[in-house]
Design an enzyme around this catalytic site. Structure first.
Site, mmCIF file in Angstrom:
data_model
loop_
_atom_site.group_PDB
_atom_site.id
_atom_site.type_symbol
_atom_site.label_atom_id
_atom_site.label_comp_id
_atom_site.label_asym_id
_atom_site.label_seq_id
_atom_site.Cartn_x
_atom_site.Cartn_y
_atom_site.Cartn_z
ATOM 1 N N GLU A 46 -3.588 -9.728 3.582
ATOM 2 C CA GLU A 46 -4.371 -9.511 4.805
ATOM 3 C C GLU A 46 -5.449 -10.563 5.006
ATOM 4 O O GLU A 46 -5.742 -10.977 6.121
ATOM 5 C CB GLU A 46 -5.023 -8.114 4.787
ATOM 6 C CG GLU A 46 -4.076 -6.965 5.033
ATOM 7 C CD GLU A 46 -3.393 -6.453 3.775
ATOM 8 O OE1 GLU A 46 -3.426 -7.136 2.727
ATOM 9 O OE2 GLU A 46 -2.816 -5.361 3.845
ATOM 10 N N GLU A 77 0.838 -1.212 0.000
ATOM 11 C CA GLU A 77 0.000 0.000 0.000
ATOM 12 C C GLU A 77 0.872 1.261 0.000
ATOM 13 O O GLU A 77 0.559 2.252 -0.657
ATOM 14 C CB GLU A 77 -0.936 -0.029 1.216
ATOM 15 C CG GLU A 77 -1.992 -1.127 1.075
ATOM 16 C CD GLU A 77 -2.764 -1.394 2.354
ATOM 17 O OE1 GLU A 77 -2.128 -1.692 3.387
ATOM 18 O OE2 GLU A 77 -4.005 -1.295 2.337
HETATM 19 C C1 HXC Z 1 5.679 -7.929 12.275
HETATM 20 C C2 HXC Z 1 7.030 -9.178 10.929
HETATM 21 C C3 HXC Z 1 6.197 -8.925 9.813
HETATM 22 C C4 HXC Z 1 5.053 -8.110 10.023
HETATM 23 C C5 HXC Z 1 7.814 -10.164 9.162
HETATM 24 N N1 HXC Z 1 8.014 -9.956 10.474
HETATM 25 N N2 HXC Z 1 6.711 -9.558 8.743
HETATM 26 N N3 HXC Z 1 6.775 -8.682 12.139
HETATM 27 N N4 HXC Z 1 4.833 -7.650 11.273
HETATM 28 N N5 HXC Z 1 4.235 -7.792 9.026
HETATM 29 C C6 HXC Z 1 9.093 -10.447 11.306
HETATM 30 C C7 HXC Z 1 8.940 -11.944 11.599
HETATM 31 O O1 HXC Z 1 8.041 -12.157 12.671
HETATM 32 C C8 HXC Z 1 10.347 -12.302 11.957
HETATM 33 O O2 HXC Z 1 10.636 -11.860 13.272
HETATM 34 C C9 HXC Z 1 11.171 -11.451 10.998
HETATM 35 O O3 HXC Z 1 10.332 -10.360 10.626
HETATM 36 C C10 HXC Z 1 11.571 -12.204 9.750
HETATM 37 O O4 HXC Z 1 10.410 -12.782 9.173
HETATM 38 P P1 HXC Z 1 10.303 -14.321 8.736
HETATM 39 O O5 HXC Z 1 8.870 -14.661 8.605
HETATM 40 O O6 HXC Z 1 11.125 -15.165 9.675
HETATM 41 O O7 HXC Z 1 11.018 -14.283 7.323
HETATM 42 P P2 HXC Z 1 10.670 -15.147 6.012
HETATM 43 O O8 HXC Z 1 10.499 -16.603 6.355
HETATM 44 O O9 HXC Z 1 11.734 -14.771 5.038
HETATM 45 O O10 HXC Z 1 9.245 -14.641 5.493
HETATM 46 C C11 HXC Z 1 9.085 -13.290 5.068
HETATM 47 C C12 HXC Z 1 7.601 -12.951 4.859
HETATM 48 C C13 HXC Z 1 6.792 -13.333 6.124
HETATM 49 C C14 HXC Z 1 7.057 -13.744 3.650
HETATM 50 C C15 HXC Z 1 7.546 -11.462 4.546
HETATM 51 O O11 HXC Z 1 7.459 -12.760 7.253
HETATM 52 C C16 HXC Z 1 5.411 -12.807 6.109
HETATM 53 O O12 HXC Z 1 4.528 -13.421 5.488
HETATM 54 N N6 HXC Z 1 5.171 -11.692 6.837
HETATM 55 C C17 HXC Z 1 3.818 -11.152 7.031
HETATM 56 C C18 HXC Z 1 3.288 -10.539 5.770
HETATM 57 C C19 HXC Z 1 1.889 -9.990 5.987
HETATM 58 O O13 HXC Z 1 0.945 -10.758 6.302
HETATM 59 N N7 HXC Z 1 1.745 -8.660 5.816
HETATM 60 C C20 HXC Z 1 0.438 -8.009 5.989
HETATM 61 C C21 HXC Z 1 0.332 -7.490 7.381
HETATM 62 S S1 HXC Z 1 -1.233 -6.770 7.705
HETATM 63 P P3 HXC Z 1 11.427 -12.767 14.327
HETATM 64 O O14 HXC Z 1 11.397 -11.953 15.575
HETATM 65 O O15 HXC Z 1 10.693 -14.062 14.401
HETATM 66 O O16 HXC Z 1 12.797 -12.898 13.710
HETATM 67 C C22 HXC Z 1 -1.161 -5.253 7.047
HETATM 68 C C23 HXC Z 1 -2.437 -4.447 7.184
HETATM 69 C C24 HXC Z 1 -2.289 -3.028 6.710
HETATM 70 O O17 HXC Z 1 -0.201 -4.817 6.499
HETATM 71 C C25 HXC Z 1 -3.436 -2.156 7.155
HETATM 72 C C26 HXC Z 1 -3.400 -1.733 8.560
HETATM 73 C C27 HXC Z 1 -4.478 -0.773 9.018
#
Ligand code: HXC
Length: 259
Positions: free
Chosen positions: A133, A113
């Site tokens: 999401e 976004e």
């Molecule tokens: C908090 C996050 C994060 C996130 C990654 N991390 N994404 N922490 N919020 N969105 C953290 C992980 O917990 C981890 O912390 C570290 O970053 C590395 O991530 P990994 O998952 O271990 O890495 P990898 O296996 O390479 O996978 C990467 C990834 C995956 C594919 C990006 O992390 C992922 O799917 N992340 C979430 C993506 C997501 O769903 N985004 C949408 C969020 S909701 P530790 O401490 O364990 O090392 C959103 C809503 C917006 O954005 C609107 C709001 C009003």
């Protein structure tokens, strides 16, 4: 305001706004949102900034909003939070100067976004974009349901929003989610080069074009044309129009430089 997770560097009149929270994949926490709002205000106001690159560094653009921070929020917390995050993304979208997002690695959820709030997007061959999401049982809240269909059309947007699937750079280019795909090491330099084109360009004209396009997209054609007419007439009150047209008459096209 001092910034911990959002760095601002200005060189040769181009600002780089760089997300810098590598341990959390640049996740957009409340603090990051506040820092984004502040930096957007600063680059908007500074006359020594003529164009902006939005970057997350070489590894990741941003993996979304901070899920760990959001997980325990209630409905009432979220009412404020979603305004804050939309406000941060809107503040970037409203910077009245050309803004290019340079996307290396993941741009997911709020990260995608944020990239969509830029005027154009350059992506690395290894970039991965998406709005996952729905897989968390929520929906995009930082403009994804609005900006994505405007960029790629409603059916492609719904496919991505319904499935939450990740999109690689080549598909993102094919559907218009990004504008250029480059080798990873070239993304930031090419974004800087794009931004540098505007350093000597007419600032009022750039601002008026951006506002006319963005406001016009929200309006019916007649209203959009009216917005354009107003900006067009107003351009004649600027020194830039005098400089630009005089330079054309005296020296030919494309020679003018603007303060
Ligand atoms: C908090 C996050 C994060 C996130 C990654 N991390 N994404 N922490 N919020 N969105 C953290 C992980 O917990 C981890 O912390 C570290 O970053 C590395 O991530 P990994 O998952 O271990 O890495 P990898 O296996 O390479 O996978 C990467 C990834 C995956 C594919 C990006 O992390 C992922 O799917 N992340 C979430 C993506 C997501 O769903 N985004 C949408 C969020 S909701 P530790 O401490 O364990 O090392 C959103 C809503 C917006 O954005 C609107 C709001 C009003």
């Amino acid at each position: 305001m001092s910034s911990e997770f959002v760095q601002l560097e200005v060189a040769d009149s181009v600002a780089t706004i760089r997300l810098d929270r590598p341990k959390a994949m640049n996740a957009i926490s409340l603090q990051v949102q506040a820092e984004l709002r502040a930096v957007a205000a600063e680059v908007s106001e500074r006359s020594d900034v003529r164009a902006v690159v939005l970057w997350g560094g070489e590894k990741v653009f941003a993996a979304g909003n901070d899920v760990k921070e959001m997980a325990d929020m209630s409905y009432t917390d979220m009412v404020d939070h979603v305004e804050g995050v939309q406000g941060a993304v809107t503040a970037i979208a409203r910077i009245p100067k050309p803004v290019v997002a340079a996307v290396n690695g993941y741009a997911l959820g709020g990260g995608c976004e944020l990239a969509m709030a830029a005027d154009v997007r350059f992506a690395a061959e290894n970039a991965v974009l998406g709005q996952p999401e729905v897989l968390l049982g929520i929906i995009p809240g930082a403009g994804g349901t609005q900006r994505l269909p405007r960029l790629v059309g409603p059916s492609k947007a719904k496919d991505l929003l319904f499935t939450g699937r990740f999109v690689k750079a080549d598909e993102a280019l094919a559907i218009g989610l990004v504008d250029r795909v480059l080798p990873a090491a070239d993304v930031y330099p090419e974004a800087l080069a794009w931004a540098a084109r505007f350093v000597n360009a007419a600032p009022y004209a750039l601002r008026a074009i951006k506002e006319s396009v963005d406001r016009g997209l929200e309006a019916d054609l007649e209203t959009g044309l009216q917005i354009e007419r107003q900006h067009f007439a107003a351009a004649f009150a600027t020194e830039d129009s005098t400089t630009g047209m005089r330079s054309f008459i005296e020296s030919g096209p494309g020679k003018a430089t603007f303060e």
